[in-house]
Design a protein around this motif. Structure first.
Motif, PDB file in Angstrom:
ATOM      1  N   LYS A 104       3.326  -3.272   3.608  1.00 53.27           N
ATOM      2  CA  LYS A 104       2.792  -2.973   2.281  1.00 53.27           C
ATOM      3  C   LYS A 104       2.304  -1.536   2.273  1.00 53.27           C
ATOM      4  CE  LYS A 104      -0.599  -4.564  -1.125  1.00 53.27           C
ATOM      5  NZ  LYS A 104      -1.676  -5.542  -1.409  1.00 53.27           N
ATOM      6  N   GLY A 105       2.850  -0.729   1.369  1.00 54.48           N
ATOM      7  CA  GLY A 105       2.469   0.673   1.288  1.00 54.48           C
ATOM      8  C   GLY A 105       3.356   1.542   2.157  1.00 54.48           C
ATOM      9  N   GLY A 106       3.258   2.864   1.951  1.00 55.17           N
ATOM     10  CA  GLY A 106       4.049   3.803   2.736  1.00 55.17           C
ATOM     11  C   GLY A 106       5.519   3.782   2.353  1.00 55.17           C
ATOM     12  N   ARG A 107       6.364   4.282   3.242  1.00 57.86           N
ATOM     13  CA  ARG A 107       7.808   4.312   2.990  1.00 57.86           C
ATOM     14  C   ARG A 107       8.385   2.897   2.963  1.00 57.86           C
ATOM     15  NH1 ARG A 107       9.724   9.125   7.170  1.00 57.86           N
ATOM     16  NH2 ARG A 107       8.523  10.827   6.190  1.00 57.86           N
ATOM     17  N   ASN A 108       9.465   2.732   2.227  1.00 56.85           N
ATOM     18  CA  ASN A 108      10.113   1.433   2.157  1.00 56.85           C
ATOM     19  C   ASN A 108      10.682   1.029   3.511  1.00 56.85           C
ATOM     20  OD1 ASN A 108       9.606   1.155  -0.589  1.00 56.85           O
ATOM     21  ND2 ASN A 108      11.546   2.101  -1.185  1.00 56.85           N
ATOM     22  N   PHE A 109      10.623  -0.262   3.802  1.00 56.31           N
ATOM     23  CA  PHE A 109      11.176  -0.790   5.044  1.00 56.31           C
ATOM     24  C   PHE A 109      12.693  -0.643   5.053  1.00 56.31           C
ATOM     25  CE2 PHE A 109      13.378  -4.407   6.993  1.00 56.31           C
ATOM     26  CZ  PHE A 109      12.975  -4.271   8.314  1.00 56.31           C
ATOM     27  N   MET A 110      13.238  -0.272   6.209  1.00 53.54           N
ATOM     28  CA  MET A 110      14.691  -0.202   6.375  1.00 53.54           C
ATOM     29  C   MET A 110      15.077  -1.032   7.602  1.00 53.54           C
ATOM     30  SD  MET A 110      15.622   3.789   5.599  1.00 53.54           S
ATOM     31  CE  MET A 110      17.357   3.433   5.907  1.00 53.54           C
TER      32      MET A 110
END
Length: 201
Positions: A104-110
């Protein structure tokens, strides 16, 4: 220093920290159990825990590297200690996410190389995540507002032998106090008789 903190009831094994990060300490009450270290590195301590008059469990306490290529060595070394004969628990800071729901938060998960290799390790070794209660996220960058990031970096997984044993396994994520991580408490409850044992990571 450790002896002063734990007293005379416990024995310990440790891997020193590197600067302000890393480091692993494994503690056990010597009157109740014996812990035989099989392998240790900056990312893990693996050993057999023999509880008095009980079974032997293989325990891997881990602190995964943030570097995916260094962490690859962790998966390779852990595989050398897998056994279908002994119940095994792997717990600690994996420093890796498996899905977007774990952040949750920060850069999107990849779903990049790191998560792919971790998922492959779990699948190929027939490992299972223990049912948990408590906070959904186990790490926080301790910032507020839009800069706040929450992630599930800490977990406990077990092999099929432990998963199918006579023990009821339950992980409790405890409150963060002096760390940016939530401590893990693994309860091992025997169905008959009902005896409670704890393993902390």
């Amino acid at each position: 220093m450790i002896n002063t903190l734990i007293g005379e009831e416990c024995n310990f094994f440790h891997v020193p920290s590197e600067g302000l990060s890393g480091g692993i300490v494994v503690l056990w009450k010597h009157k109740m159990a014996d812990f035989n270290v099989l392998e240790a590195s900056s990312q893990m301590v693996v050993g057999d825990l023999k509880v008095a008059n009980k079974d032997t469990w293989r325990i891997a306490t881990k602190y995964g590297s943030k570097d995916v290529y260094i962490r690859r060595n962790l998966w390779e070394r852990l595989e050398q200690h897998m056994s279908k004969e002994i119940p095994m628990i792997i717990g600690g800071d994996f420093n890796c996410l498996l899905s977007k729901e774990e952040k949750k938060g920060g850069r999107n998960f990849m779903f990049s190389l790191g998560p792919k290799e971790m998922k492959s390790f779990i699948s190929c070794n027939d490992l299972h995540e223990v049912t948990s209660i408590g906070p959904k996220y186990t790490w926080c960058n301790n910032k507020k507002g839009a800069e706040r990031i929450l992630e599930k970096l800490d977990r406990c997984i077990v092999n099929a032998t432990a998963f199918n044993s006579s023990h009821q396994l339950l992980v409790r994520y405890l409150a963060r106090i002096a760390s940016d991580h939530n401590p893990i408490l693994l309860n091992l409850l025997e169905f008959n008789p009902t005896i409670r044992k704890d393993i902390r990571f």
